[in-house]
Design a protein around this motif. Sequence first.
Motif, PDB file in Angstrom:
ATOM      1  N   HIS A 127     -17.495 -21.907  26.086  1.00 19.99           N
ATOM      2  CA  HIS A 127     -17.520 -22.178  27.631  1.00 19.99           C
ATOM      3  C   HIS A 127     -18.427 -23.538  27.949  1.00 19.99           C
ATOM      4  O   HIS A 127     -18.402 -23.942  28.851  1.00 19.99           O
ATOM      5  CB  HIS A 127     -18.008 -21.112  28.408  1.00 19.99           C
ATOM      6  CG  HIS A 127     -17.063 -19.900  28.251  1.00 19.99           C
ATOM      7  ND1 HIS A 127     -16.108 -19.677  28.711  1.00 19.99           N
ATOM      8  CD2 HIS A 127     -17.156 -19.022  27.107  1.00 19.99           C
ATOM      9  CE1 HIS A 127     -15.421 -18.541  28.339  1.00 19.99           C
ATOM     10  NE2 HIS A 127     -16.286 -17.918  27.560  1.00 19.99           N
TER      11      HIS A 127
ATOM     12  N   HIS B  89     -20.746 -24.653  32.560  1.00 17.09           N
ATOM     13  CA  HIS B  89     -19.772 -23.671  31.834  1.00 17.09           C
ATOM     14  C   HIS B  89     -18.182 -23.858  31.781  1.00 17.09           C
ATOM     15  O   HIS B  89     -17.545 -23.123  32.133  1.00 17.09           O
ATOM     16  CB  HIS B  89     -20.145 -22.277  32.420  1.00 17.09           C
ATOM     17  CG  HIS B  89     -21.456 -21.635  32.083  1.00 17.09           C
ATOM     18  ND1 HIS B  89     -22.614 -21.620  32.604  1.00 17.09           N
ATOM     19  CD2 HIS B  89     -21.612 -21.284  30.521  1.00 17.09           C
ATOM     20  CE1 HIS B  89     -23.384 -21.084  31.799  1.00 17.09           C
ATOM     21  NE2 HIS B  89     -22.971 -21.006  30.544  1.00 17.09           N
TER      22      HIS B  89
ATOM     23  N   TYR C  31     -12.078 -13.070  28.183  1.00 19.40           N
ATOM     24  CA  TYR C  31     -11.689 -14.362  27.906  1.00 19.40           C
ATOM     25  C   TYR C  31     -10.595 -14.348  26.527  1.00 19.40           C
ATOM     26  O   TYR C  31     -10.715 -15.003  25.558  1.00 19.40           O
ATOM     27  CB  TYR C  31     -12.815 -15.077  27.387  1.00 19.40           C
ATOM     28  CG  TYR C  31     -13.629 -15.573  28.669  1.00 19.40           C
ATOM     29  CD1 TYR C  31     -12.976 -16.289  29.602  1.00 19.40           C
ATOM     30  CD2 TYR C  31     -15.145 -14.861  28.916  1.00 19.40           C
ATOM     31  CE1 TYR C  31     -13.918 -16.682  30.980  1.00 19.40           C
ATOM     32  CE2 TYR C  31     -15.670 -15.311  29.785  1.00 19.40           C
ATOM     33  CZ  TYR C  31     -15.302 -15.937  31.022  1.00 19.40           C
ATOM     34  OH  TYR C  31     -15.850 -16.384  31.917  1.00 19.40           O
ATOM     35  N   LYS C 226      -9.926 -23.858  27.102  1.00 16.25           N
ATOM     36  CA  LYS C 226     -10.929 -23.915  28.018  1.00 16.25           C
ATOM     37  C   LYS C 226     -11.100 -25.201  28.828  1.00 16.25           C
ATOM     38  O   LYS C 226     -11.194 -25.466  29.977  1.00 16.25           O
ATOM     39  CB  LYS C 226     -12.456 -23.348  27.635  1.00 16.25           C
ATOM     40  CG  LYS C 226     -13.613 -23.411  28.514  1.00 16.25           C
ATOM     41  CD  LYS C 226     -13.447 -22.345  29.730  1.00 16.25           C
ATOM     42  CE  LYS C 226     -14.533 -22.389  30.477  1.00 16.25           C
ATOM     43  NZ  LYS C 226     -14.599 -21.208  31.376  1.00 16.25           N
TER      44      LYS C 226
END
Lengths: 337, 337, 337, 337
Positions: A127, B89, C31, C226
């Motif tokens: 992340h 993040h 996630y 991400k």
Amino acid sequence: MRLFKNDYSILAHPRIMNALNRCQNEENIPYGLDYHSKNAEKKILETFSSEGNVYFLAGGTQTNVLFISSCLKHYEGVISCSSGHINVHETAALEGQGYKIILVEPVNGKLLPSKVEEVMNTYQDEHMVKPRMVYISNSTEIGTIYTKQELLDLSNVCKKYHLYFFIDGARLGSALTSKDNDVEPSLLGSICDAFYVGGTKNGLLLGEALVINNKELAKDYRYHIKNKGAMLAKGYLVGIEFEEAFKDSLYFDIARKTNEVADYLKDGFNKLNLHTLYSPTNQVFLTIRKDQALDLIKRYGCEKWEDKGNELTIRFVTSFLTSKEDVDELIHYISTL
Amino acid sequence: MRLFKNDYSILAHPRIMNALNRCQNEENIPYGLDYHSKNAEKKILETFSSEGNVYFLAGGTQTNVLFISSCLKHYEGVISCSSGHINVHETAALEGQGYKIILVEPVNGKLLPSKVEEVMNTYQDEHMVKPRMVYISNSTEIGTIYTKQELLDLSNVCKKYHLYFFIDGARLGSALTSKDNDVEPSLLGSICDAFYVGGTKNGLLLGEALVINNKELAKDYRYHIKNKGAMLAKGYLVGIEFEEAFKDSLYFDIARKTNEVADYLKDGFNKLNLHTLYSPTNQVFLTIRKDQALDLIKRYGCEKWEDKGNELTIRFVTSFLTSKEDVDELIHYISTL
Amino acid sequence: MRLFKNDYSILAHPRIMNALNRCQNEENIPYGLDYHSKNAEKKILETFSSEGNVYFLAGGTQTNVLFISSCLKHYEGVISCSSGHINVHETAALEGQGYKIILVEPVNGKLLPSKVEEVMNTYQDEHMVKPRMVYISNSTEIGTIYTKQELLDLSNVCKKYHLYFFIDGARLGSALTSKDNDVEPSLLGSICDAFYVGGTKNGLLLGEALVINNKELAKDYRYHIKNKGAMLAKGYLVGIEFEEAFKDSLYFDIARKTNEVADYLKDGFNKLNLHTLYSPTNQVFLTIRKDQALDLIKRYGCEKWEDKGNELTIRFVTSFLTSKEDVDELIHYISTL
Amino acid sequence: MRLFKNDYSILAHPRIMNALNRCQNEENIPYGLDYHSKNAEKKILETFSSEGNVYFLAGGTQTNVLFISSCLKHYEGVISCSSGHINVHETAALEGQGYKIILVEPVNGKLLPSKVEEVMNTYQDEHMVKPRMVYISNSTEIGTIYTKQELLDLSNVCKKYHLYFFIDGARLGSALTSKDNDVEPSLLGSICDAFYVGGTKNGLLLGEALVINNKELAKDYRYHIKNKGAMLAKGYLVGIEFEEAFKDSLYFDIARKTNEVADYLKDGFNKLNLHTLYSPTNQVFLTIRKDQALDLIKRYGCEKWEDKGNELTIRFVTSFLTSKEDVDELIHYISTL
């Protein structure tokens, strides 16, 4: 009277202009595939003991963005001092191409290996951006230089963490010819994945020589350069310049002279009991009363560096044309303020 | 025993699932142009007194990147706390799209107007990124909230400098239902250019509602969403969810309950003389002996927040399913460590 | 009466909704690291005989852009039919991320290996984009399907030229269950570098399963997801759906049924002596008098495909809910026009 | 013997070199804010009757990408001939920055207004890229030129559909001095939003002058240039060159001479009954037996343009240094093959 604004206020060193004039009627292959560029590459690789490739580009920001963008995935980041040129003075050029800078605090303008360790201990999770490169400038943005040991330590921490190591050499000549320098040019060819040899700030009309030591990183590099709009049709223009600059010691002679004049300037300030920051290269940072600073900015084109309330820190830069007489004139003028 | 890992460990609040089940056999127009989405938009605009538009998206990082990228040119930057979610993040998602974050130090997790002033005084030159937006999160990344006056002050400094003002509301419900909150939902519709109403962390299956108050910024927005790969074919899925969440006070009821249970947890810690950071929302930060912390992380899924040597700060998050009994069990367990 | 607009007008197949309802109170790791996602991955890898990895994403455009962008450098291009979804219907999403599509003319909606050869013979110079990938859709944008031999030939030409091979499977179920299909699902695991198994258009609430056969291409893939804002906090939502769809033959049963109803529809048109394009899957393209076409568009939500002067070609799509009775009603209506 | 490879094989026209030599010891303000750049801007605006701004850049691909990227959102596209330089010979530089090209077929190398109409009728939906600009080159990639009426028609269709109109003038001099040309330079200042005046291919060491007529599009342009890594530290280098080129009619004189020699070359080919494509500028396309073509490529550096089986089309380009004697030598050589 001469300006002390920067080291790129004048077209080019006479020998560079002469080299261009000599080649004016030659027909050359375009896009950097010409004889002069090949020759200049060879000389640069020899000088820095590199077994890699050299690419000639037009400017420093372009060179930084090109190299960093060729190494990183968009989820990877480059560790830099917050004072790093890529962070402060490139108008988000690197982020504009899709890459994040991971900032650490500099010490004396320099990046410490311990800061890299801290980053690696913190950024461990998908992340967060994944650190993948370390970027430093030598000389730094405040004119300081890295010692051989500091460079070796950074190189080692990079190897430990599989980070690329890139050195911005916009003022590499000035660093390597500083009287405080203990780094041989030949160290550059092995200690990092890539570095660049700045021409624009060291007497060339324009041009930076990007040296990629790590040949894996040079794959398809000419495609990459073209894709970023950075391939010069008349690449031989920059090739001729660097060929001349590295035909003998011209590149370093130019830099050494600017350092010597800068040292002479620092001596002059010291004799006037004026305070300068430590900088063993051709940027000189003077802290002086605000009214005097503003006067000097106006007269000599100095850049304002930091506002310290009643005082300002301002920057003087010497170039290959700055003479001791120019410095004498400046010092005399200050003594009359 | 229940985990305290985060507020998105469970599919959805029962009323949300029921709403989806009710609509299962309906034929709906795709891409968010359906009746439910229109109706949800209407209710959200009423709730927050906005005269803008609402767009339903799948996740928080996506929503942040979408909005910021729609406002900025690549030479413009967004001012954020260094602790901001977009900086820490999101794996360089914003930089990956070509935009730089201008970092300032937070105070109690919050961005002060004075920091914006400092940035504006520093970034004044075309060699630096041009500040163009202020980004904050409410509640913040450490669970604190902005007061009405703080939001007004930020809004004013943004107006003064022609900066867009964007509020990340991943946990907006939790902020607006905190016992320390003095911000009416209706303030959101006028104080900023855009904000989003987080669904994923507040009981929805998935979905965030981006509210763009400034209609100029909504031009061609559906093109922009599609270009970023963020347009959901079955947009009515998120429309149905938000329609249900704002049919009455469900959205806020969910948030208030998570806050209340979090307060109950903080009380429990206090009674054990354990130290928590100030946070009036559903994130609770406990500083505790390292061995105990590691035990709690393992058992309750808490996230490690900060290493303080002999102690760790760890994060507990309550969700709509966390009950006082769950807290009692946790507190009892800690008392036995 | 039922719409024939597309195959994503309805939330989800009842079994998918039931699976979600069953899991509603489960606490899951976020996630995409949860048990359901792992289990769904395992089943999908088995079904397609892949030894790679599976990633669950929210939509088709997002999946295409994610995979292609993870493979290519910005100076590399992807070869696609001009009719390819990435070229026509994704609002420049791929170019928006920095990648060029090299267009070739389709034959019957399909990409021929000879076209790849032509491209490779043309693009040989660093002033042109460097071809690096072949993209096809199966079923294609006009409902045709690739034979086993055609896929093998494409795979071979890709190997010959070191091109990645990627198959967009937004309607993969429909292709593999067509009565004209001779491709075993297990071929997909070895014939290409990656493909995706479309869920949104085959009965899921949302979700696509990207299968990366070539494990080198999966390196750091979660960082990449991400970074592109595509990582779902509640990844287990999509995991649960695909787990159910591949628990038995549900995924293919849904697709087969939509194909059968589409075939029944084509028969109906034929009996009325109406002209349809060849399409052995669930998209049916009817060329009909303009006034009739407009009437059908209005009543059944068909999409206009091509203007042919006095006639229009319009598209009918069947979904898992379309019944033979729905088709009978439609055919009857047309017969009255 | 002289090469006919291209028009950028030689450093610079003597007058350009002389101008640089004259200015060698001048101290100039960096980054294009110097007196010479201002003066060159003034002369160029006068020549082309523009009330806009001029920006000096290093190369053609860079200039195209810079301007187009400054106008478009990432969901917007630029209409271009498939033969356009931005599509074929820039290694995906434009897509690399995130922008899609909407391709249309050229007629005689040129873009017809009717093609723009077709695009506008097709691209009407948010799932497709939104057309926002028309790009043409004059002279075109195959040496043809636009008539005044053709430019007016394109300008009108752009106004009708609110499209920006941009003209790539890498060889603008050659177009405007062709014996077939009926376009006054002053038309350029009003007919389009921007164009550029190519220097690299018209006798300059390096440099292109981007003229932005539409002042709204010039907002913050220096930030944009810097962000793309295209701001030259010694901007005055290009300023001095263009100042000299537009001091009198030098820029056009150079171009006219290259055209005249090219016409002389075409006459030579005709007398040998050799077939050339129609091109009224300094690129000459000869179709000739393959063995002869390969010989000419080897000897004169011609570029291979198209393979026609037994014949090849090859390109000859004349530059400011090419003389009639050079042509005579070439024609004589061919007559002996």
